[in-house]
Scaffold this motif. Structure first.
Motif, PDB file in Angstrom:
ATOM      1  N   LYS A 120      17.750  21.845  -5.050  1.00 37.82           N
ATOM      2  CA  LYS A 120      18.856  22.598  -5.649  1.00 37.82           C
ATOM      3  C   LYS A 120      18.252  23.783  -6.395  1.00 37.82           C
ATOM      4  O   LYS A 120      17.524  23.603  -7.367  1.00 37.82           O
ATOM      5  N   ASN A 121      18.534  24.991  -5.915  1.00 34.47           N
ATOM      6  CA  ASN A 121      17.974  26.212  -6.516  1.00 34.47           C
ATOM      7  C   ASN A 121      16.449  26.126  -6.624  1.00 34.47           C
ATOM      8  O   ASN A 121      15.866  26.437  -7.655  1.00 34.47           O
ATOM      9  N   ASN A 122      15.811  25.661  -5.565  1.00 32.88           N
ATOM     10  CA  ASN A 122      14.350  25.511  -5.455  1.00 32.88           C
ATOM     11  C   ASN A 122      13.773  24.380  -6.297  1.00 32.88           C
ATOM     12  O   ASN A 122      12.565  24.172  -6.299  1.00 32.88           O
ATOM     13  N   VAL A 123      14.579  23.648  -7.016  1.00 37.29           N
ATOM     14  CA  VAL A 123      14.102  22.537  -7.836  1.00 37.29           C
ATOM     15  C   VAL A 123      14.396  21.229  -7.099  1.00 37.29           C
ATOM     16  O   VAL A 123      15.518  20.998  -6.641  1.00 37.29           O
ATOM     17  N   ILE A 124      13.384  20.376  -6.986  1.00 33.18           N
ATOM     18  CA  ILE A 124      13.549  19.079  -6.334  1.00 33.18           C
ATOM     19  C   ILE A 124      14.107  18.108  -7.376  1.00 33.18           C
ATOM     20  O   ILE A 124      13.445  17.817  -8.372  1.00 33.18           O
ATOM     21  N   GLU A 125      15.312  17.641  -7.140  1.00 37.78           N
ATOM     22  CA  GLU A 125      15.976  16.781  -8.119  1.00 37.78           C
ATOM     23  C   GLU A 125      15.204  15.474  -8.322  1.00 37.78           C
ATOM     24  O   GLU A 125      14.768  14.847  -7.363  1.00 37.78           O
ATOM     25  N   GLY A 126      15.032  15.096  -9.577  1.00 35.33           N
ATOM     26  CA  GLY A 126      14.349  13.860  -9.935  1.00 35.33           C
ATOM     27  C   GLY A 126      12.838  13.956  -9.963  1.00 35.33           C
ATOM     28  O   GLY A 126      12.161  13.060 -10.448  1.00 35.33           O
ATOM     29  N   LEU A 127      12.294  15.050  -9.452  1.00 34.61           N
ATOM     30  CA  LEU A 127      10.837  15.179  -9.376  1.00 34.61           C
ATOM     31  C   LEU A 127      10.193  15.214 -10.759  1.00 34.61           C
ATOM     32  O   LEU A 127       9.121  14.644 -10.957  1.00 34.61           O
ATOM     33  N   ASP A 128      10.848  15.834 -11.717  1.00 35.52           N
ATOM     34  CA  ASP A 128      10.288  15.888 -13.071  1.00 35.52           C
ATOM     35  C   ASP A 128      10.116  14.477 -13.645  1.00 35.52           C
ATOM     36  O   ASP A 128       9.102  14.175 -14.279  1.00 35.52           O
ATOM     37  N   LYS A 129      11.080  13.613 -13.396  1.00 38.13           N
ATOM     38  CA  LYS A 129      10.987  12.227 -13.866  1.00 38.13           C
ATOM     39  C   LYS A 129       9.830  11.500 -13.168  1.00 38.13           C
ATOM     40  O   LYS A 129       9.117  10.711 -13.794  1.00 38.13           O
ATOM     41  N   PHE A 130       9.647  11.761 -11.898  1.00 34.35           N
ATOM     42  CA  PHE A 130       8.554  11.170 -11.129  1.00 34.35           C
ATOM     43  C   PHE A 130       7.200  11.679 -11.637  1.00 34.35           C
ATOM     44  O   PHE A 130       6.282  10.894 -11.883  1.00 34.35           O
ATOM     45  N   LEU A 131       7.068  12.982 -11.807  1.00 31.38           N
ATOM     46  CA  LEU A 131       5.778  13.572 -12.189  1.00 31.38           C
ATOM     47  C   LEU A 131       5.372  13.266 -13.630  1.00 31.38           C
ATOM     48  O   LEU A 131       4.197  13.419 -13.967  1.00 31.38           O
ATOM     49  N   LYS A 132       6.291  12.823 -14.451  1.00 28.75           N
ATOM     50  CA  LYS A 132       5.896  12.482 -15.821  1.00 28.75           C
ATOM     51  C   LYS A 132       4.951  11.276 -15.831  1.00 28.75           C
ATOM     52  O   LYS A 132       4.263  11.033 -16.817  1.00 28.75           O
ATOM     53  N   HIS A 133       4.878  10.552 -14.715  1.00 29.90           N
ATOM     54  CA  HIS A 133       3.956   9.416 -14.571  1.00 29.90           C
ATOM     55  C   HIS A 133       2.693   9.809 -13.797  1.00 29.90           C
ATOM     56  O   HIS A 133       1.970   8.937 -13.320  1.00 29.90           O
ATOM     57  N   TYR A 134       2.414  11.089 -13.678  1.00 32.70           N
ATOM     58  CA  TYR A 134       1.322  11.581 -12.824  1.00 32.70           C
ATOM     59  C   TYR A 134      -0.021  10.928 -13.131  1.00 32.70           C
ATOM     60  O   TYR A 134      -0.798  10.655 -12.226  1.00 32.70           O
ATOM     61  N   SER A 169       0.800  -1.211   0.000  1.00 32.44           N
ATOM     62  CA  SER A 169       0.000   0.000   0.000  1.00 32.44           C
ATOM     63  C   SER A 169       0.840   1.272   0.000  1.00 32.44           C
ATOM     64  O   SER A 169       0.344   2.324  -0.341  1.00 32.44           O
ATOM     65  N   ASN A 170       2.112   1.189   0.358  1.00 36.26           N
ATOM     66  CA  ASN A 170       2.971   2.371   0.419  1.00 36.26           C
ATOM     67  C   ASN A 170       4.200   2.197  -0.460  1.00 36.26           C
ATOM     68  O   ASN A 170       4.810   1.137  -0.473  1.00 36.26           O
ATOM     69  N   LEU A 171       4.539   3.271  -1.162  1.00 31.68           N
ATOM     70  CA  LEU A 171       5.719   3.276  -2.017  1.00 31.68           C
ATOM     71  C   LEU A 171       6.501   4.552  -1.741  1.00 31.68           C
ATOM     72  O   LEU A 171       5.923   5.644  -1.760  1.00 31.68           O
ATOM     73  N   ILE A 172       7.790   4.409  -1.485  1.00 27.45           N
ATOM     74  CA  ILE A 172       8.673   5.566  -1.329  1.00 27.45           C
ATOM     75  C   ILE A 172       9.647   5.550  -2.499  1.00 27.45           C
ATOM     76  O   ILE A 172      10.384   4.592  -2.689  1.00 27.45           O
ATOM     77  N   VAL A 173       9.616   6.621  -3.276  1.00 27.38           N
ATOM     78  CA  VAL A 173      10.516   6.807  -4.413  1.00 27.38           C
ATOM     79  C   VAL A 173      11.439   7.956  -4.027  1.00 27.38           C
ATOM     80  O   VAL A 173      10.993   8.950  -3.447  1.00 27.38           O
ATOM     81  N   TYR A 174      12.721   7.842  -4.360  1.00 23.90           N
ATOM     82  CA  TYR A 174      13.628   8.903  -3.939  1.00 23.90           C
ATOM     83  C   TYR A 174      14.813   9.058  -4.877  1.00 23.90           C
ATOM     84  O   TYR A 174      15.129   8.193  -5.680  1.00 23.90           O
ATOM     85  N   LYS A 175      15.463  10.203  -4.716  1.00 20.65           N
ATOM     86  CA  LYS A 175      16.763  10.492  -5.317  1.00 20.65           C
ATOM     87  C   LYS A 175      17.585  11.100  -4.199  1.00 20.65           C
ATOM     88  O   LYS A 175      17.115  11.981  -3.483  1.00 20.65           O
ATOM     89  N   SER A 176      18.797  10.608  -4.018  1.00 23.40           N
ATOM     90  CA  SER A 176      19.671  11.133  -2.978  1.00 23.40           C
ATOM     91  C   SER A 176      21.086  11.228  -3.532  1.00 23.40           C
ATOM     92  O   SER A 176      21.601  10.251  -4.063  1.00 23.40           O
ATOM     93  N   ASN A 177      21.674  12.401  -3.431  1.00 24.36           N
ATOM     94  CA  ASN A 177      23.029  12.592  -3.941  1.00 24.36           C
ATOM     95  C   ASN A 177      24.100  12.353  -2.885  1.00 24.36           C
ATOM     96  O   ASN A 177      25.111  11.712  -3.153  1.00 24.36           O
ATOM     97  N   THR A 178      23.883  12.897  -1.696  1.00 24.31           N
ATOM     98  CA  THR A 178      24.915  12.811  -0.663  1.00 24.31           C
ATOM     99  C   THR A 178      24.430  12.116   0.603  1.00 24.31           C
ATOM    100  O   THR A 178      25.139  12.106   1.604  1.00 24.31           O
ATOM    101  N   GLY A 179      23.218  11.550   0.576  1.00 26.27           N
ATOM    102  CA  GLY A 179      22.753  10.723   1.675  1.00 26.27           C
ATOM    103  C   GLY A 179      21.742  11.342   2.623  1.00 26.27           C
ATOM    104  O   GLY A 179      21.150  10.639   3.435  1.00 26.27           O
ATOM    105  N   PHE A 180      21.508  12.642   2.545  1.00 23.27           N
ATOM    106  CA  PHE A 180      20.589  13.274   3.490  1.00 23.27           C
ATOM    107  C   PHE A 180      19.133  12.879   3.194  1.00 23.27           C
ATOM    108  O   PHE A 180      18.381  12.546   4.107  1.00 23.27           O
ATOM    109  N   THR A 181      18.755  12.874   1.926  1.00 24.05           N
ATOM    110  CA  THR A 181      17.405  12.432   1.567  1.00 24.05           C
ATOM    111  C   THR A 181      17.232  10.957   1.921  1.00 24.05           C
ATOM    112  O   THR A 181      16.199  10.557   2.461  1.00 24.05           O
ATOM    113  N   LYS A 182      18.227  10.143   1.643  1.00 25.55           N
ATOM    114  CA  LYS A 182      18.149   8.716   1.949  1.00 25.55           C
ATOM    115  C   LYS A 182      17.985   8.489   3.450  1.00 25.55           C
ATOM    116  O   LYS A 182      17.284   7.555   3.865  1.00 25.55           O
TER     117      LYS A 182
END
Length: 181
Positions: free
Chosen positions: A54-68, A2-15
């Motif tokens: 990064k500069n107000n843009v959430i990295e990887g979000l565009d790739k995620f939202l293309k499946h909206y 029932s739950n899915l977590i999708v993420y992008k992490s460059n230096t480990g803080f998001t992870k």
């Protein structure tokens, strides 16, 4: 599932947040954005996306939202991690920069961190080049020296805090309690 977590992490803080969140929204599947399959989005009832800011843009979000279209009628929680102070103006800037006003999602800004040593060599070079250029052009903020910046870059900052997830998890649980139509 029932739950899915999708993420992008460059230096480990998001992870780090993903790992904490995973324990609070069981049962759960976790997948890095580059390995995401459409079936996972179709099967999930509650979907979380996390990425660095990064500069107000959430990295990887565009790739995620293309499946909206696959999850537009589901509960979607988006979170991002950054080093800048969090306030309403910052949140509005993130919404605008990512076009989130056009999607039915919830957004949470979480304190992240910065660890220069975990950045890619290319990013390290770009930051150092930018700093050298700022020094040459005389555009350093008053009272800030190149030595100060070098010192800051050699000292990691970690603002990750499990309490920062509390509101998002609370809303998730309220959604689960709400009767389905």
């Amino acid at each position: 599932m029932s739950n899915l977590i999708v993420y992008k992490s460059n230096t480990g803080f998001t992870k780090s947040y993903v790992d904490m969140l995973e324990r609070r929204v069981l049962p759960c599947e976790v997948v890095e954005i580059s390995k995401l399959k459409k079936e996972q989005l179709k099967e999930a009832e509650y979907i979380f996306y996390g990425g660095p800011l990064k500069n107000n843009v959430i990295e990887g979000l565009d790739k995620f939202l293309k499946h909206y279209k696959l999850f537009e009628n589901k509960n979607v929680f988006i979170f991002c991690t950054g080093i800048q102070p969090i306030d309403q103006e910052k949140k509005e800037n993130v919404i605008t920069a990512n076009g989130l006003e056009f999607y039915h999602v919830r957004l949470y800004l979480l304190p992240g961190g910065m660890d220069f040593s975990k950045m890619s060599p290319l990013k390290q070079k770009m930051i150092k080049f930018g700093l050298k250029s700022a020094v040459k052009a005389g555009k350093m903020p008053e009272g800030v020296s190149p030595e100060m910046i070098e010192s800051r870059l050699s000292t990691p900052i970690n603002l990750v805090n499990s309490n920062a997830l509390d509101r998002m998890v609370e809303v998730y649980h309220m959604c689960k309690l709400r009767p389905k139509n």
